[in-house]
Design a protein around this motif. Structure first.
Motif, PDB file in Angstrom:
ATOM      1  N   LEU A  34       0.813  -1.206   0.000  1.00 23.96           N
ATOM      2  CA  LEU A  34       0.000   0.000   0.000  1.00 23.96           C
ATOM      3  C   LEU A  34       0.851   1.263   0.000  1.00 23.96           C
ATOM      4  CD1 LEU A  34      -2.934  -0.853   2.409  1.00 23.96           C
ATOM      5  CD2 LEU A  34      -2.881  -0.893  -0.061  1.00 23.96           C
ATOM      6  N   LYS A  37       2.163   2.016  -3.327  1.00 21.95           N
ATOM      7  CA  LYS A  37       1.131   2.573  -4.200  1.00 21.95           C
ATOM      8  C   LYS A  37       0.949   4.053  -3.903  1.00 21.95           C
ATOM      9  CE  LYS A  37      -2.372  -0.522  -5.298  1.00 21.95           C
ATOM     10  NZ  LYS A  37      -2.587  -1.816  -5.771  1.00 21.95           N
ATOM     11  N   ILE A  38       0.958   4.379  -2.625  1.00 20.51           N
ATOM     12  CA  ILE A  38       0.780   5.783  -2.267  1.00 20.51           C
ATOM     13  C   ILE A  38       1.953   6.600  -2.790  1.00 20.51           C
ATOM     14  CG2 ILE A  38       0.616   7.380  -0.337  1.00 20.51           C
ATOM     15  CD1 ILE A  38      -0.807   5.202   1.206  1.00 20.51           C
ATOM     16  N   MET A  41       1.435   7.223  -6.340  1.00 19.69           N
ATOM     17  CA  MET A  41       0.436   8.260  -6.554  1.00 19.69           C
ATOM     18  C   MET A  41       1.062   9.641  -6.416  1.00 19.69           C
ATOM     19  SD  MET A  41      -3.099   8.707  -4.458  1.00 19.69           S
ATOM     20  CE  MET A  41      -2.426   9.369  -2.963  1.00 19.69           C
ATOM     21  N   GLN A  45       1.418  12.698  -9.122  1.00 21.83           N
ATOM     22  CA  GLN A  45       1.001  14.084  -8.930  1.00 21.83           C
ATOM     23  C   GLN A  45       2.166  15.036  -9.123  1.00 21.83           C
ATOM     24  OE1 GLN A  45      -0.826  13.348  -5.013  1.00 21.83           O
ATOM     25  NE2 GLN A  45      -2.629  14.376  -5.824  1.00 21.83           N
ATOM     26  N   VAL A  97      -2.827  20.389  -2.408  1.00 20.67           N
ATOM     27  CA  VAL A  97      -3.768  19.289  -2.637  1.00 20.67           C
ATOM     28  C   VAL A  97      -3.046  17.955  -2.557  1.00 20.67           C
ATOM     29  CG1 VAL A  97      -5.209  18.203  -4.371  1.00 20.67           C
ATOM     30  CG2 VAL A  97      -5.394  20.654  -3.994  1.00 20.67           C
ATOM     31  N   ALA A 100      -2.326  17.109   0.986  1.00 19.76           N
ATOM     32  CA  ALA A 100      -3.541  16.702   1.689  1.00 19.76           C
ATOM     33  C   ALA A 100      -3.927  15.282   1.302  1.00 19.76           C
ATOM     34  CB  ALA A 100      -4.676  17.672   1.363  1.00 19.76           C
ATOM     35  N   THR A 101      -3.857  15.001   0.002  1.00 23.13           N
ATOM     36  CA  THR A 101      -4.193  13.649  -0.447  1.00 23.13           C
ATOM     37  C   THR A 101      -3.245  12.640   0.180  1.00 23.13           C
ATOM     38  OG1 THR A 101      -4.741  14.691  -2.548  1.00 23.13           O
ATOM     39  CG2 THR A 101      -4.735  12.305  -2.485  1.00 23.13           C
ATOM     40  N   VAL A 104      -4.321  12.033   3.728  1.00 20.83           N
ATOM     41  CA  VAL A 104      -5.506  11.177   3.813  1.00 20.83           C
ATOM     42  C   VAL A 104      -5.129   9.732   3.523  1.00 20.83           C
ATOM     43  CG1 VAL A 104      -7.697  10.646   2.723  1.00 20.83           C
ATOM     44  CG2 VAL A 104      -7.139  12.997   3.269  1.00 20.83           C
ATOM     45  N   ALA A 105      -4.331   9.550   2.464  1.00 23.30           N
ATOM     46  CA  ALA A 105      -3.976   8.185   2.078  1.00 23.30           C
ATOM     47  C   ALA A 105      -3.184   7.493   3.188  1.00 23.30           C
ATOM     48  CB  ALA A 105      -3.178   8.205   0.775  1.00 23.30           C
ATOM     49  N   LEU A 108      -5.400   6.521   6.037  1.00 23.69           N
ATOM     50  CA  LEU A 108      -6.140   5.299   5.701  1.00 23.69           C
ATOM     51  C   LEU A 108      -5.236   4.081   5.834  1.00 23.69           C
ATOM     52  CD1 LEU A 108      -8.140   6.598   2.666  1.00 23.69           C
ATOM     53  CD2 LEU A 108      -9.067   5.858   4.835  1.00 23.69           C
ATOM     54  N   ALA A 109      -3.971   4.233   5.386  1.00 21.54           N
ATOM     55  CA  ALA A 109      -3.051   3.099   5.471  1.00 21.54           C
ATOM     56  C   ALA A 109      -2.843   2.697   6.929  1.00 21.54           C
ATOM     57  CB  ALA A 109      -1.723   3.460   4.809  1.00 21.54           C
ATOM     58  N   ARG A 111      -4.995   3.060   9.367  1.00 19.67           N
ATOM     59  CA  ARG A 111      -6.199   2.343   9.826  1.00 19.67           C
ATOM     60  C   ARG A 111      -6.237   0.926   9.289  1.00 19.67           C
ATOM     61  NH1 ARG A 111     -11.955   4.883   9.792  1.00 19.67           N
ATOM     62  NH2 ARG A 111     -12.420   2.749  10.372  1.00 19.67           N
ATOM     63  N   ILE A 112      -5.832   0.787   8.048  1.00 17.42           N
ATOM     64  CA  ILE A 112      -5.843  -0.553   7.462  1.00 17.42           C
ATOM     65  C   ILE A 112      -4.839  -1.424   8.198  1.00 17.42           C
ATOM     66  CG2 ILE A 112      -5.345  -1.872   5.380  1.00 17.42           C
ATOM     67  CD1 ILE A 112      -6.399   0.449   3.776  1.00 17.42           C
TER      68      ILE A 112
ATOM     69  N   LEU B 145     -11.661  15.059  -1.426  1.00 11.79           N
ATOM     70  CA  LEU B 145     -10.999  14.724  -0.171  1.00 11.79           C
ATOM     71  C   LEU B 145     -11.999  14.590   0.961  1.00 11.79           C
ATOM     72  CD1 LEU B 145      -7.821  16.906  -0.532  1.00 11.79           C
ATOM     73  CD2 LEU B 145      -7.895  14.441  -0.323  1.00 11.79           C
ATOM     74  N   LEU B 163      -9.271   3.732   0.133  1.00 13.71           N
ATOM     75  CA  LEU B 163      -7.921   3.880  -0.416  1.00 13.71           C
ATOM     76  C   LEU B 163      -7.930   3.604  -1.910  1.00 13.71           C
ATOM     77  CD1 LEU B 163      -5.189   4.706   0.494  1.00 13.71           C
ATOM     78  CD2 LEU B 163      -4.658   2.347   1.082  1.00 13.71           C
ATOM     79  N   TYR B 167      -6.845   6.272  -4.887  1.00 14.00           N
ATOM     80  CA  TYR B 167      -5.961   6.099  -6.040  1.00 14.00           C
ATOM     81  C   TYR B 167      -6.655   6.554  -7.318  1.00 14.00           C
ATOM     82  CZ  TYR B 167      -3.412   2.913  -2.948  1.00 14.00           C
ATOM     83  OH  TYR B 167      -2.730   2.350  -1.902  1.00 14.00           O
TER      84      TYR B 167
END
Lengths: 131, 497, 492
Positions: A34, A37-38, A41, A45, A97, A100-101, A104-105, A108-109, A111-112, B145, B163, B167
């Motif tokens: 994960l 992948k982030i 990403m 960007q 942005v 921020a993304t 967030v990602a 989430l990681a 939490r996962i 977001l 997630l 992506y």
């Protein structure tokens, strides 16, 4: 042949950002971890940000800050001497942005990870199916 | 003051988000009133702007007084005025219906939820009202977001689903940004009207074509156009119902609006339909989207997944209709933005009611539900009839225009796909009605009374907004003529036949 | 021909919808039934009150809402619609009485739901009858499909579930898959959907397209049970008998055939169909259904299924009459809407009465029942006479007109079809009656304990059988309405 090479060299900024974008996409699609992948990403960007910034560049242009003479008199400004500031401004927003993304990602990681104790996508999927 | 409504639309919710966040720290009970107040202000502004547009024509607002193309312009015209009103109505109705569930489900996170909720509406309103292409990207990311946050608050598979959505959503938004970059390179402007003015001389330029394609792919990712839809079913299913009821009706539809805005205002229909020559291919993609959405919906065993795939098919309707290239198809697509938002809201609010009582949304938990929750199922059935396309609900009328457009364009495949999807929807919804009506089976034929199941209806706070939306489906359907002659007709440029 | 604006058509439709809340919140069954009767009588009264105007040639119009540019929900009461509305609203009163006897006699569950959806179904029926354009007709047609689903699947068991599926598949599948595109195409071709006496499709498309369109409509309105889209009707017989009686002998199937009639006369127009030489095609399709339906009815043991196939055949008489495109034939076809309704409903009422009294559904088990239930079986006898088309019952008149219409249109093979089917009708009805009345005591399957069904089950068939007889001698107002309608269609 040399014409093509010349074109490629002349537009090297586009090729760089295309490569970066492809690297980013490749990472997002093929990597199983994960975090990787982030990271992909984020590279994606960043590539776009680079693209925008690069289009503002000019041969012989300087930083777009207007210098005032002492005493408050301003010279006439000739835009042609300064590189285009607008893409920079836009990209400040885009960087925010992206950050921020990213935040967030990563949240989430986390939490996962707390839930599944792993960051490998295939293991997560097998745990979901198993449970 | 009313002069500033376009800005107020966005600023009121944006600022109140900060206050709600603060209120979440101090006293949770202030969050909901603040949210309602700010959305109410936005709603009133949207309504007044809508009224002004219908009476006097498009409204142009310069943010900070700066003239475009240096400044950011907010433009309200016949295309986005109804969408603005729609967003506010959906957001407010959903707040009303879901606030109880929010307070029960998210005890510590109430402030966070309402903050994200209001931010999302800010983003959506901004996307709709802005006339600047980059500003649209910014607001798009604000909406996305906050949407990620809202969805991630759900049950245990939600973070992973979010997630995956992150992506794909980010790629989509970045593609859009890239496309805008291309446009900026060739035109030097970010203002939509300005770009439209400059572009006609540049149509042969490959960069313009590339810009359009990249923007389209990005938007298709965000609106879940098959085959770029894979994030949607999981995201909407595992999201908490209050979030899903906000995001599902609005996010994809606003993306469709952006696509239509690009097609009609920025790139102009002449270029998009005639110079480009890809509309046939796009409509065929839409056909596949509709058919696959219908087929995949058939295979689902729980309510939210089924509705998600129906949404995928509905997006196919709108994209196909817009790309048919004629007036009827475009009218159908724009009308369907409004209709589909309402239908999806109706279905998700019904699911909210069902989840509230039954604590589950799989088909097996729907047994005998028509007897236990007649009002909820009544509204659900009404929503289902609208999705099937039964007059006088609104779904019928957008289907009418879409089919008419397909016939006019000679695209019988699209028409066949629409009819196929309607028939599949009949099966989908009557399967649920069957489970709710027939099961659990009694031995014998049910002569005499079975021990009557007590009616266990959802609370009024969910039922009243649910029925407002359900009846609204019929009202909007009957008023289709008004909507079209007074509003939508002017949204489509005369250039399209 | 003048037109008058009045809100009565809308009221006629809405009366039963308005009754639904009262039905739901009634405190006891008697109040509930009273509301049903009240709604039925009021509806019949409103319809009846418009009769004098229609008979004198006026049309009553009422526009409800403009829903799309160029299309509105609107009502127009003309002779054809009035005939259908009279038949269905009058028979609702009788059926409500019968329902009381039947549902209470069997102690059925879900009676409130039953009466509510019945009321909604009747609303939709009147809506179809009074529809001024194809869109309004389609709207109420769909409403009827969905309102009757809970009625067909009333028993809520496995059989009801699969029959319900079949019902939906055939009826909704065709209305969405066939009628909807046909309707949109017709609108695109003709620019309007308003029914007019000369049709609105003349000269708008190629013969091939128009022929295809006609077929889409005729088969799309699957409620008319034109073969091969007829299978839903026998399957729908799992419904309680009052449902089968009113809806599947009178309302639902007549809505289907009425829609076909409207399309033939108001959308295409007689002249267009004649110029396209579609009369032989229509009559051929109808004839197939008539003959095959009658043959299959011969082989049925379950009484209701036999009646179902008989209905399928009889409905195509109406299509046949219209397909002949001759004034007498069309009069016969339209008149048959009324005559068949009264006759068939008698037969269904009797079948239900037998089920309530004895629990028997199959003919083979009904030997000797005439001795025990003489009133019921006599009514059955009279009803079957009407269907066969012999005096002293009203069905004779419509058959007569169909036959003379065949001669008028010069389609001799159809004459053979009519005569053959009458013989077949006799062939499947008479044995039932014979074995019910005339059999040896050993063959009689019933003890003395079997008695007539409750009054509310026996009264209605007697009433409708009596009406069938009266209609032979005094076929008004149906006859005048039919003639008036045909006059309007043929233009004088």
């Amino acid at each position: 042949m040399s014409g093509i090479v010349a074109t490629i060299i002349a537009k090297y900024n586009y090729w760089i950002y295309i490569c970066l974008m492809m690297i980013g996409l490749y990472a997002m699609i093929t990597k199983r971890n994960l975090i990787k992948k982030i990271v992909g990403m984020n590279i994606f960007q960043t590539a776009i940000i680079l693209f925008y910034v690069s289009i503002g560049a000019k041969r012989g242009g300087t930083i777009p800050i207007i210098e005032h003479a002492h005493g408050g008199q301003s010279h006439a400004v000739e835009a042609v001497h300064y590189i285009n500031p607008l893409p920079h401004v836009l990209m400040l927003t885009a960087i925010v942005v992206a950050v921020a993304t990213l935040g967030v990602a990563l949240a989430l990681a986390i939490r996962i990870y707390n839930r599944y104790r792993t960051l490998e996508e295939d293991e997560i999927l097998s745990r979901i199916r198993g449970s | 003051m009313s002069h500033h409504f376009p800005a107020l639309l966005v600023i009121a919710p944006l600022l109140s988000a900060f206050f709600i966040s603060g209120a979440g720290w101090l006293n949770r009970r202030f969050c909901l009133p603040l949210a309602v107040a700010s959305l109410g202000v936005a709603g009133l502004s949207a309504l007044s702007l809508f009224w002004r547009v219908v009476q006097q024509g498009p409204v142009l607002y310069r943010l900070g007084g700066w003239d475009p193309p240096w400044g950011i312009a907010y433009a309200v015209d016949f295309l986005n005025a109804p969408v603005l009103v729609l967003i506010c109505i959906v957001a407010l109705l959903n707040l009303w219906a879901s606030h109880r569930q929010v307070e029960e489900q998210f005890k510590e996170k109430t402030g966070a939820f309402y903050t994200l909720y209001v931010l999302m509406v800010t983003g959506l309103l901004g996307i709709t009202v802005t006339g600047d292409a980059f500003n649209l990207y910014v607001l798009l990311e604000i909406a996305s977001l906050s949407g990620y946050g809202l969805i991630a608050m759900g049950e245990d598979r939600a973070p992973l689903a979010t997630l995956n959505y992150v992506y794909m959503g980010t790629i989509g938004a970045c593609f859009y940004l890239l496309g805008i970059g291309y446009l900026y390179i060739v035109t030097g402007s970010l203002n939509m009207a300005d770009i439209a003015r400059i572009l006609p001389g540049l149509y042969e330029n490959k960069a313009v074509l590339t810009a359009l394609i990249i923007c389209l792919v990005g938007l298709w990712l965000k609106m879940a156009f098959f085959p770029l839809h894979v994030w949607l079913p999981n995201a909407y299913t595992f999201a908490p119902v209050p979030s899903a009821a906000l995001i599902a009706p609005l996010m994809t539809k606003v993306m469709v609006y952006v696509m239509i805005r690009l097609m009609l205002t920025v790139f102009t229909p002449g270029y998009v339909f005639s110079t480009l020559g890809i509309n046939d291919a796009v409509v065929w993609f839409a056909v596949i989207a509709i058919v696959m959405g219908a087929i995949l919906a058939l295979g689902q065993r729980d309510l939210k997944k089924m509705i998600s795939y129906i949404i995928v098919a509905e997006v196919g309707y709108m994209v196909g209709g817009a790309w048919l290239g004629n007036r009827a198809g475009m009218t159908g697509a724009i009308l369907h933005i409004i209709n589909d938002a309402l239908m999806t809201l109706c279905l998700f609010l019904a699911v909210a009611a069902i989840t509230y009582r039954m604590k589950s949304y799989t088909f097996s938990s729907l047994k005998g539900l028509i007897r236990k929750m007649p009002f909820t199922m009544g509204a659900f059935i009404l929503g289902g009839l609208s999705i099937i396309g039964v007059p006088p609900t609104c779904g019928f009328f957008s289907k009418w225009y879409l089919i008419t457009g397909a016939l006019q364009a000679g695209h019988y495949g699209f028409m066949a796909a629409l009819l196929f999807s309607s028939l599949v929807n009949v099966v989908l919804f009557f399967r649920i009605i069957e489970i709710g009506f027939f099961e659990p089976f009694n031995e014998g034929h049910g002569h005499g009374e079975h021990g009557p199941e007590p009616m266990n209806e959802a609370p009024l706070s969910i039922l009243v907004p649910l029925w407002i939306v359900a009846l609204g489906l019929v009202v909007v359907g009957v008023y289709t003529s008004e909507i079209i002659t007074h509003v939508l007709q002017f949204a489509i440029p005369k250039a399209i036949l | 021909m003048e037109t008058v604006f009045s809100i009565k058509p809308l009221l006629a439709v809405l009366v039963s919808v308005a009754a639904v809340p009262f039905l739901i919140w009634s405190r006891n069954p008697n109040t509930r039934e009273t509301w049903t009767f009240a709604a039925a009588f009021v509806k019949f009264g409103i319809v009846l009150s418009m009769l004098p105007a229609v008979l004198s040639g006026t049309q009553i119009v009422c526009k409800v809402a403009q829903v799309m540019p160029g299309m509105a929900i609107a009502f127009r009461v003309d002779a054809l619609g009035m005939l259908f509305a009279l038949v269905s609203s009058s028979l609702w009163i009788v059926t409500s009485a019968y329902s009381i006897g039947y549902m209470r006699g069997l102690n059925e569950h879900g009676q409130t739901r039953y009466f509510c959806f019945f009321a909604l179904a009747l609303s939709a029926t009147i809506g179809v009858a009074f529809a001024a354009n194809l869109f309004t007709l389609y709207l109420f047609y769909e409403m009827l499909s969905f309102a009757t689903y809970p009625l067909v699947t009333h028993h809520q068991d496995q059989e009801a579930r699969s029959s319900g599926r079949k019902y939906l598949l055939y009826i909704v599948g065709t209305s969405i898959g066939l009628v909807l595109p046909a309707m949109i195409t017709a609108y695109a071709l003709g620019g309007t959907l308003e029914f007019s006496t000369k049709g609105f499709l003349a000269g708008t498309g190629s013969p091939a397209l128009l022929t295809a369109l006609l077929f889409l409509f005729v088969f799309g309105f699957a409620k008319a049970a034109v073969m091969p889209l007829h299978s839903w009707l026998p399957a729908a017989m799992v419904a309680p008998t009052p449902v089968s009686a009113l809806l599947h002998a009178v309302a639902v199937v007549k809505v289907g055939v009425f829609s076909v009639v409207r399309v033939i006369t108001g959308v295409f127009g007689i002249d267009l169909l004649q110029s396209l030489h579609l009369s032989p095609v229509l009559t051929a399709v109808a004839s197939v259904t008539i003959l095959v339906g009658s043959f299959v009815a011969l082989s049925q043991d379950n009484l209701k299924r036999l009646l179902a196939f008989s209905t399928i055949a009889q409905l195509s008489y109406i299509v046949l009459g219209l397909g002949l495109l001759s004034p007498k034939g069309m009069t016969g076809g339209i008149l048959h809407i009324a005559m068949h309704a009264f006759g068939k409903i008698t037969l269904f009422f009797c079948a239900g009465a037998i089920f309530v009294a004895t629990g028997k559904k199959n003919i083979s088990e009904m030997v000797g029942i005439g001795r025990r239930m003489p009133v019921t079986m006599s009514a059955f006898f009279l009803g079957s006479l009407s269907i066969i088309g012999v005096p002293p019952c009203g069905g004779f008149i419509s058959k007569w007109y169909l036959v003379t219409g065949t001669l008028e249109a010069n389609q001799m093979p159809i004459l053979f079809v009519l005569l053959a089917s009458s013989l077949l009708n006799a062939a499947y009805f008479m044995p039932v009656v014979y074995r019910a009345f005339f059999c040896t005591p050993e063959e009689a399957l019933f003890e003395n304990r079997v008695q007539e069904a409750p009054l509310f089950c026996v009264g209605p068939p007697v009433i409708t059988a009596a009406i069938s007889i009266i209609l032979l001698f005094y076929p008004q107002p149906f006859f005048r309405l039919a003639e008036s309608a045909v006059r309007a269609i043929t233009g004088g």
